[in-house]
Design a protein around this motif. Structure first.
Motif, PDB file in Angstrom:
ATOM      1  N   ARG A 234     -85.585   5.323  72.066  1.00 64.01           N
ATOM      2  CA  ARG A 234     -85.749   6.401  71.075  1.00 64.01           C
ATOM      3  C   ARG A 234     -85.458   5.836  69.694  1.00 64.01           C
ATOM      4  N   TRP A 235     -86.377   6.108  68.766  1.00 67.39           N
ATOM      5  CA  TRP A 235     -86.178   5.710  67.381  1.00 67.39           C
ATOM      6  C   TRP A 235     -86.157   6.968  66.533  1.00 67.39           C
ATOM      7  N   GLY A 236     -85.146   7.126  65.717  1.00 64.64           N
ATOM      8  CA  GLY A 236     -85.047   8.333  64.913  1.00 64.64           C
ATOM      9  C   GLY A 236     -83.629   8.543  64.433  1.00 64.64           C
ATOM     10  N   LYS A 237     -83.238   9.810  64.332  1.00 63.04           N
ATOM     11  CA  LYS A 237     -81.894  10.119  63.840  1.00 63.04           C
ATOM     12  C   LYS A 237     -80.824   9.534  64.751  1.00 63.04           C
ATOM     13  N   LYS A 238     -81.101   9.550  66.036  1.00 62.63           N
ATOM     14  CA  LYS A 238     -80.179   8.978  67.016  1.00 62.63           C
ATOM     15  C   LYS A 238     -80.943   7.917  67.808  1.00 62.63           C
ATOM     16  N   ILE A 239     -80.599   6.673  67.581  1.00 63.16           N
ATOM     17  CA  ILE A 239     -81.336   5.559  68.198  1.00 63.16           C
ATOM     18  C   ILE A 239     -80.798   5.268  69.589  1.00 63.16           C
ATOM     19  N   ALA A 240     -81.708   5.041  70.522  1.00 62.44           N
ATOM     20  CA  ALA A 240     -81.328   4.668  71.891  1.00 62.44           C
ATOM     21  C   ALA A 240     -82.169   3.474  72.317  1.00 62.44           C
ATOM     22  N   GLN A 241     -81.526   2.472  72.873  1.00 61.10           N
ATOM     23  CA  GLN A 241     -82.222   1.293  73.383  1.00 61.10           C
ATOM     24  C   GLN A 241     -82.684   1.573  74.802  1.00 61.10           C
ATOM     25  N   GLY A 242     -83.982   1.387  75.044  1.00 60.53           N
ATOM     26  CA  GLY A 242     -84.501   1.585  76.389  1.00 60.53           C
ATOM     27  C   GLY A 242     -83.972   0.538  77.351  1.00 60.53           C
ATOM     28  N   ARG A 243     -83.960   0.887  78.625  1.00 57.12           N
ATOM     29  CA  ARG A 243     -83.519  -0.041  79.662  1.00 57.12           C
ATOM     30  C   ARG A 243     -84.677  -0.347  80.603  1.00 57.12           C
ATOM     31  N   ALA A 244     -84.724  -1.596  81.058  1.00 56.30           N
ATOM     32  CA  ALA A 244     -85.823  -2.025  81.923  1.00 56.30           C
ATOM     33  C   ALA A 244     -85.565  -1.617  83.362  1.00 56.30           C
ATOM     34  N   LEU A 245     -86.617  -1.176  84.034  1.00 56.75           N
ATOM     35  CA  LEU A 245     -86.535  -0.970  85.472  1.00 56.75           C
ATOM     36  C   LEU A 245     -86.351  -2.333  86.144  1.00 56.75           C
ATOM     37  N   LYS A 246     -85.681  -2.345  87.266  1.00 52.61           N
ATOM     38  CA  LYS A 246     -85.343  -3.613  87.913  1.00 52.61           C
ATOM     39  C   LYS A 246     -86.570  -4.321  88.474  1.00 52.61           C
ATOM     40  N   LYS A 247     -87.626  -3.593  88.735  1.00 55.48           N
ATOM     41  CA  LYS A 247     -88.813  -4.186  89.344  1.00 55.48           C
ATOM     42  C   LYS A 247     -89.817  -4.616  88.284  1.00 55.48           C
ATOM     43  N   ILE A 248     -90.371  -5.819  88.440  1.00 57.27           N
ATOM     44  CA  ILE A 248     -91.517  -6.243  87.657  1.00 57.27           C
ATOM     45  C   ILE A 248     -92.763  -5.892  88.469  1.00 57.27           C
ATOM     46  N   PHE A 249     -93.629  -5.075  87.922  1.00 57.63           N
ATOM     47  CA  PHE A 249     -94.792  -4.588  88.651  1.00 57.63           C
ATOM     48  C   PHE A 249     -95.947  -5.568  88.500  1.00 57.63           C
ATOM     49  N   THR A 250     -96.556  -5.930  89.606  1.00 57.27           N
ATOM     50  CA  THR A 250     -97.704  -6.841  89.576  1.00 57.27           C
ATOM     51  C   THR A 250     -99.010  -6.112  89.854  1.00 57.27           C
ATOM     52  N   ASP A 251     -98.932  -4.820  90.109  1.00 63.07           N
ATOM     53  CA  ASP A 251    -100.118  -4.002  90.346  1.00 63.07           C
ATOM     54  C   ASP A 251    -100.239  -2.985  89.211  1.00 63.07           C
ATOM     55  N   LYS A 252    -101.355  -2.996  88.491  1.00 63.45           N
ATOM     56  CA  LYS A 252    -101.528  -2.129  87.330  1.00 63.45           C
ATOM     57  C   LYS A 252    -101.432  -0.659  87.697  1.00 63.45           C
ATOM     58  N   GLU A 254     -99.830   0.758  90.092  1.00 65.67           N
ATOM     59  CA  GLU A 254     -98.442   1.118  90.374  1.00 65.67           C
ATOM     60  C   GLU A 254     -97.665   1.304  89.070  1.00 65.67           C
ATOM     61  N   ALA A 255     -97.937   0.436  88.094  1.00 65.39           N
ATOM     62  CA  ALA A 255     -97.264   0.555  86.799  1.00 65.39           C
ATOM     63  C   ALA A 255     -97.669   1.844  86.093  1.00 65.39           C
ATOM     64  N   LEU A 256     -98.959   2.188  86.126  1.00 60.64           N
ATOM     65  CA  LEU A 256     -99.411   3.424  85.486  1.00 60.64           C
ATOM     66  C   LEU A 256     -98.864   4.655  86.202  1.00 60.64           C
ATOM     67  N   ASN A 257     -98.699   4.552  87.506  1.00 57.60           N
ATOM     68  CA  ASN A 257     -98.098   5.663  88.250  1.00 57.60           C
ATOM     69  C   ASN A 257     -96.659   5.915  87.813  1.00 57.60           C
ATOM     70  N   VAL A 258     -95.955   4.845  87.424  1.00 57.17           N
ATOM     71  CA  VAL A 258     -94.579   5.010  86.931  1.00 57.17           C
ATOM     72  C   VAL A 258     -94.579   5.835  85.649  1.00 57.17           C
ATOM     73  N   ALA A 294     -89.837   5.831  93.671  1.00 50.04           N
ATOM     74  CA  ALA A 294     -90.226   6.562  94.885  1.00 50.04           C
ATOM     75  C   ALA A 294     -91.508   7.342  94.614  1.00 50.04           C
ATOM     76  N   ASP A 295     -91.974   8.104  95.594  1.00 47.70           N
ATOM     77  CA  ASP A 295     -93.257   8.803  95.486  1.00 47.70           C
ATOM     78  C   ASP A 295     -93.143  10.326  95.403  1.00 47.70           C
ATOM     79  N   ASP A 296     -91.918  10.846  95.483  1.00 49.63           N
ATOM     80  CA  ASP A 296     -91.744  12.294  95.573  1.00 49.63           C
ATOM     81  C   ASP A 296     -92.334  13.035  94.377  1.00 49.63           C
ATOM     82  N   LEU A 297     -92.152  12.509  93.180  1.00 43.69           N
ATOM     83  CA  LEU A 297     -92.628  13.201  91.982  1.00 43.69           C
ATOM     84  C   LEU A 297     -94.152  13.361  91.992  1.00 43.69           C
TER      85      LEU A 297
END
Length: 317
Positions: A234-252, A254-258, A294-297
């Motif tokens: 988040r960039w703005g009045k209150k800045i937050a640094q994003g965190r990386a998911l532990k998995k590196i996705f090799t399938d496009k 799957e990444a778009l589904n995230v 996961a796939d529930d969402l």
């Protein structure tokens, strides 16, 4: 029309269409969506002509890679929209919705590890256009970076994709050279010859791909393309640094589904007025990460989209 006669209701109505009031006047800046910051020469000419025909002749560029034509009178808004539509252009990009996608030029950049223009355009059609009627707790920003140089700051967006090239090191081919060409070229100092064998520190390696093809003895000829995903920036009045998911996705896909799962999670579990970073903080990063992997969402997608949520806006952060 004399100044300051547009009602608050009409100002709100056209803001939802991508027209922002020019302070102290009845004129507006029309925000044109460029899909991913890439426009054709014909579209550029159309924008310039529209600026002279309907506005004050000034065109400005936003940090989100949209184009604003200034000084459009309220009564000329619909005519302006019809004019730019001839070149496939449209206005928008406001509200508690998925916002226009930001992309670097990784497609043509010497460091690009993915086709950032193509992927960001796919994201635009699938999520910006596909979710235009889906109300969220707050705006939701997406960025696509072609490599770990992070030129578009993916980790300062609600969700960001960064291109990766995971080195495929073949230890059997390594000669343990005293002057290792891979070690020399590594900008992160993650590659180092130790006891006669090359080692790549995975904690230091950012998968920039600079080392691939650099070994004179074919120990590192190839790499695996991938996608690193950050959430909760988040960039703005209150800045937050994003965190990386532990998995590196090799399938496009799957990444778009995230990305889609993140939008659905934010809609269902976010509180009206809070940014995604706050939702993650409240729910816990590990909890959110587990749901995104996961796939529930996705299985409950229609149920989430049909829910009557976030009908009254108002930012809290």
């Amino acid at each position: 029309m004399s100044a300051l006669t547009v009602s608050a209701a009409d100002e709100k109505r056209v803001k939802a269409m991508g027209f922002l009031n020019n302070k102290g006047t009845d004129n507006f800046s029309g925000r044109i969506i460029t899909v991913n910051g890439k426009v054709t020469a014909a579209q550029q000419r159309c924008i310039a002509e529209a600026a002279e025909k309907f506005g004050n002749g000034i065109v400005t560029y936003t940090t989100r890679l949209t184009v604003e034509v200034q000084g459009i009178p309220y009564e000329k808004i619909e005519e302006f929209q019809a004019f730019i539509a001839k070149e496939g252009l449209q206005t928008g990009g406001t509200g508690s919705l998925v916002r226009p996608v930001v992309s670097c030029k990784g497609t043509t950049c010497q460091y690009g590890l993915l086709d950032s223009f193509a992927i960001s355009e796919e994201i635009h059609h699938r999520f910006y256009e596909g979710y235009r009627t889906v109300k969220l707790p707050h705006k939701f920003k997406i960025a696509v970076g072609g490599c770990p140089n992070n030129c578009v700051k993916p980790d300062l967006n609600d969700i960001g994709i960064i291109g990766q090239m995971i080195p495929n090191f073949d230890e059997d081919e390594c000669n343990g050279c005293k002057k290792c060409s891979v070690e020399k070229v590594c900008p992160m100092k993650a590659a180092k010859v130790v006891d006669g064998i090359l080692e790549i520190d995975k904690e230091l390696c950012n998968n920039c791909g600079r080392c691939v093809g650099q070994c004179h003895f074919d120990a590192l000829e190839e790499g695996t393309p991938g996608f690193k995903i950050y959430i909760g920036g988040r960039w703005g009045k209150k800045i937050a640094q994003g965190r990386a998911l532990k998995k590196i996705f090799t399938d496009k896909e799957e990444a778009l589904n995230v990305i889609e799962k993140a939008i659905l999670l934010f809609r269902e579990q976010g509180q009206t007025g809070e940014r995604f970073a706050k939702t993650i903080e409240r729910l816990g990063f590990e909890n959110v990460e587990a749901q995104l992997l996961a796939d529930d969402l996705l299985e409950r997608k229609q149920e989430i989209l049909d829910a009557q949520l976030h009908l009254v806006g108002g930012a809290t952060c």
